[in-house]
Design a protein around this motif. Structure first.
Motif, mmCIF file in Angstrom:
data_model
loop_
_atom_site.group_PDB
_atom_site.id
_atom_site.type_symbol
_atom_site.label_atom_id
_atom_site.label_comp_id
_atom_site.label_asym_id
_atom_site.label_seq_id
_atom_site.Cartn_x
_atom_site.Cartn_y
_atom_site.Cartn_z
ATOM 1 N N ASN A 78 -58.640 119.739 26.312
ATOM 2 C CA ASN A 78 -58.272 120.957 26.459
ATOM 3 C C ASN A 78 -59.240 122.473 26.488
ATOM 4 O O ASN A 78 -58.408 123.203 26.990
ATOM 5 C CB ASN A 78 -57.110 121.333 25.735
ATOM 6 N N VAL A 79 -60.187 122.645 26.088
ATOM 7 C CA VAL A 79 -61.324 123.398 26.250
ATOM 8 C C VAL A 79 -62.459 123.753 26.467
ATOM 9 O O VAL A 79 -62.672 122.238 26.475
ATOM 10 C CB VAL A 79 -60.815 124.253 23.836
ATOM 11 N N ASP A 80 -63.333 124.513 27.074
ATOM 12 C CA ASP A 80 -65.169 124.313 27.250
ATOM 13 C C ASP A 80 -65.579 124.494 26.080
ATOM 14 O O ASP A 80 -65.594 125.122 25.485
ATOM 15 C CB ASP A 80 -64.773 125.482 28.676
ATOM 16 N N VAL A 81 -66.249 123.713 25.821
ATOM 17 C CA VAL A 81 -66.920 123.848 24.565
ATOM 18 C C VAL A 81 -68.074 124.282 25.020
ATOM 19 O O VAL A 81 -67.831 125.200 23.356
ATOM 20 C CB VAL A 81 -67.508 122.842 23.320
ATOM 21 N N VAL A 82 -68.771 124.381 25.603
ATOM 22 C CA VAL A 82 -69.826 125.018 25.788
ATOM 23 C C VAL A 82 -69.585 126.905 26.261
ATOM 24 O O VAL A 82 -70.160 127.468 24.902
ATOM 25 C CB VAL A 82 -70.402 124.811 27.182
ATOM 26 N N ASP A 135 -72.146 135.004 19.852
ATOM 27 C CA ASP A 135 -72.129 136.086 20.890
ATOM 28 C C ASP A 135 -72.989 135.707 22.551
ATOM 29 O O ASP A 135 -74.138 136.268 22.262
ATOM 30 C CB ASP A 135 -72.649 137.041 20.467
ATOM 31 N N GLY A 136 -72.903 134.305 22.648
ATOM 32 C CA GLY A 136 -74.168 133.971 23.949
ATOM 33 C C GLY A 136 -75.507 133.294 23.172
ATOM 34 O O GLY A 136 -76.075 132.356 24.497
ATOM 35 N N ILE A 137 -75.719 133.336 22.111
ATOM 36 C CA ILE A 137 -76.850 132.797 21.758
ATOM 37 C C ILE A 137 -76.621 131.047 21.330
ATOM 38 O O ILE A 137 -77.714 130.996 22.324
ATOM 39 C CB ILE A 137 -77.074 133.700 20.412
ATOM 40 N N GLY A 138 -75.647 130.691 21.185
ATOM 41 C CA GLY A 138 -75.846 129.183 20.966
ATOM 42 C C GLY A 138 -75.947 128.573 19.543
ATOM 43 O O GLY A 138 -76.480 129.659 18.469
ATOM 44 N N ALA A 139 -75.784 127.972 19.500
ATOM 45 C CA ALA A 139 -75.592 126.929 17.943
ATOM 46 C C ALA A 139 -76.688 126.963 17.984
ATOM 47 O O ALA A 139 -78.186 126.569 18.552
ATOM 48 C CB ALA A 139 -74.938 125.497 18.041
ATOM 49 N N ASP A 140 -77.588 126.565 16.841
ATOM 50 C CA ASP A 140 -78.826 126.496 15.865
ATOM 51 C C ASP A 140 -79.355 124.820 16.085
ATOM 52 O O ASP A 140 -80.516 124.541 16.351
ATOM 53 C CB ASP A 140 -79.067 127.021 14.341
ATOM 54 N N VAL A 141 -78.060 124.055 15.436
ATOM 55 C CA VAL A 141 -78.068 122.991 15.662
ATOM 56 C C VAL A 141 -76.552 122.210 16.683
ATOM 57 O O VAL A 141 -75.623 122.774 15.868
ATOM 58 C CB VAL A 141 -78.200 121.885 14.013
ATOM 59 N N VAL A 142 -77.258 120.907 16.934
ATOM 60 C CA VAL A 142 -76.247 120.433 17.808
ATOM 61 C C VAL A 142 -76.971 119.121 17.601
ATOM 62 O O VAL A 142 -77.305 118.436 17.737
ATOM 63 C CB VAL A 142 -76.014 120.659 19.471
ATOM 64 N N VAL A 143 -75.243 118.177 17.552
ATOM 65 C CA VAL A 143 -75.322 117.666 16.953
ATOM 66 C C VAL A 143 -74.264 116.100 17.746
ATOM 67 O O VAL A 143 -73.218 116.328 17.756
ATOM 68 C CB VAL A 143 -75.299 116.322 15.266
ATOM 69 N N GLU A 144 -75.067 114.661 18.302
ATOM 70 C CA GLU A 144 -74.844 114.025 18.970
ATOM 71 C C GLU A 144 -74.618 113.103 19.037
ATOM 72 O O GLU A 144 -74.856 112.210 19.097
ATOM 73 C CB GLU A 144 -75.412 114.291 20.700
ATOM 74 N N ALA A 145 -72.710 113.136 18.583
ATOM 75 C CA ALA A 145 -72.294 112.153 18.232
ATOM 76 C C ALA A 145 -71.033 111.082 18.478
ATOM 77 O O ALA A 145 -70.216 110.586 18.211
ATOM 78 C CB ALA A 145 -71.812 111.467 16.474
#
Length: 329
Positions: free
Chosen positions: A199-203, A211-221
């Protein structure tokens, strides 16, 4: 040498599974274990649905039908081969091999087993392999105090990794999944934000949150192409991309961003390193579980008897709220 007669799962084809009778005899470097509990892995579900990957070093048999299914389990040693010195009858062990573990008893090479850490409940010890894999990943993501961490996928491993990130000091732990039931459990276990990616655009959501920076760590699971590409977009410049999922088919990925933004990649799959490393890392990875710092039991959502293995698999693949489905002999 004692032999054991056991019921064991045979996957004859897509969604075609039954219990057969097998005789087990321990070779000189082998061990026979009486099972305490078994878990259904995401890879087991893929096999059940007919999605067999190419042969890799991980398999003890060709990944083709008929397939002797099962690898998540643990129990009590009942018989050892003449050259086995590492374990003895009566020892409690966890299995780290593909040994047709959906069974009352299974046979394994001694190096595929590991002694259960003192103080670890046998229900959890029987899931020692998937727990250790999730914990090792969670402990090696590179999360620092104050980080924003996104976990793509609220399955068994994703839930463990999210808990680890929070305990390691992440200021925001975000879990994305397509099932509200899994997101509710993630929230209960400490996630700060949950996102239903149907339902929501995660990006966009993560970019707005940071604030437009993005995540420090992303885990693809999550293990799907769209999740990998979303993770590639929402991570910050020089962020850490953590691999967990096993992708069995080729996918299209935006690796230009990986290069141009200097992303750091970490393959945290414990059992895909060497067995010597696994033997050292597993007790360390399970230590927070022994100390009840990480909640695992809330992730065991369904339980069946081995005789009802068909129902167990149908639940695992059809019930979107199912996280870890287990069977008892």
């Amino acid at each position: 040498m004692m032999s054991v007669i056991t019921k064991a799962a045979l996957l004859k084809g897509q969604r075609d599974i039954e219990l057969i009778e097998k005789e087990l005899v321990a070779g000189e470097d082998e061990v026979i274990v009486r099972n305490h509990l078994m878990g259904i892995c995401g890879s087991d579900k893929n096999f059940y649905l007919g999605q067999l990957p190419p042969k890799t070093a991980e398999f003890r048999q060709d990944p083709k039908f008929p397939f002797y299914l099962g690898h998540e389990s643990g129990g009590t040693v009942v018989e050892i081969g003449s050259k086995v010195r590492e374990v003895k009858p009566g020892d409690k062990v966890m299995c780290f091999g593909w040994n047709n573990n959906f069974a009352e008893y299974f046979k394994a090479k001694v190096w595929e087993l590991q002694i259960v850490p003192e103080g670890l409940d046998m229900d959890l010890a029987s899931l020692g392999e998937p727990i250790a894999c999730g914990m090792f990943s969670g402990l090696t993501t590179g999360t620092n105090i104050g980080d924003t961490v996104v976990v793509m996928g609220g399955g068994f491993a994703g839930q463990i990794i999210a808990q680890c990130a929070k305990k390691q000091g992440a200021s925001q732990v975000i879990v994305a999944d397509v099932e509200d039931g899994k997101l509710a459990i993630a929230k209960k276990l400490g996630a700060d934000v949950t996102i239903n990616s149907r339902n929501v655009d995660v990006v966009n959501y993560v970019k707005d949150l940071t604030d437009g920076i993005g995540a420090d760590v992303v885990v693809e699971a999550a293990g799907v192409e769209s999740s990998f590409n979303a993770a590639s977009e929402l991570i910050k410049h020089n962020g850490i991309f953590v691999f967990y999922s096993w992708m069995t088919k080729p996918v299209n990925l935006n690796i230009s961003r990986w290069h141009d933004d200097g992303l750091e990649f970490r393959n945290t799959c414990l059992v895909h390193h060497t067995r010597q490393q696994r033997e050292v890392w597993t007790p360390w990875a399970l230590r927070p579980v022994v100390k009840n710092i990480i909640d695992i039991k809330s992730l065991i959502t369904h339980e069946f008897k081995l005789d009802n293995i068909k129902d167990a698999f149908e639940t695992a693949v059809e019930d979107e709220s199912a996280i870890k489905v287990v069977l008892r002999p």
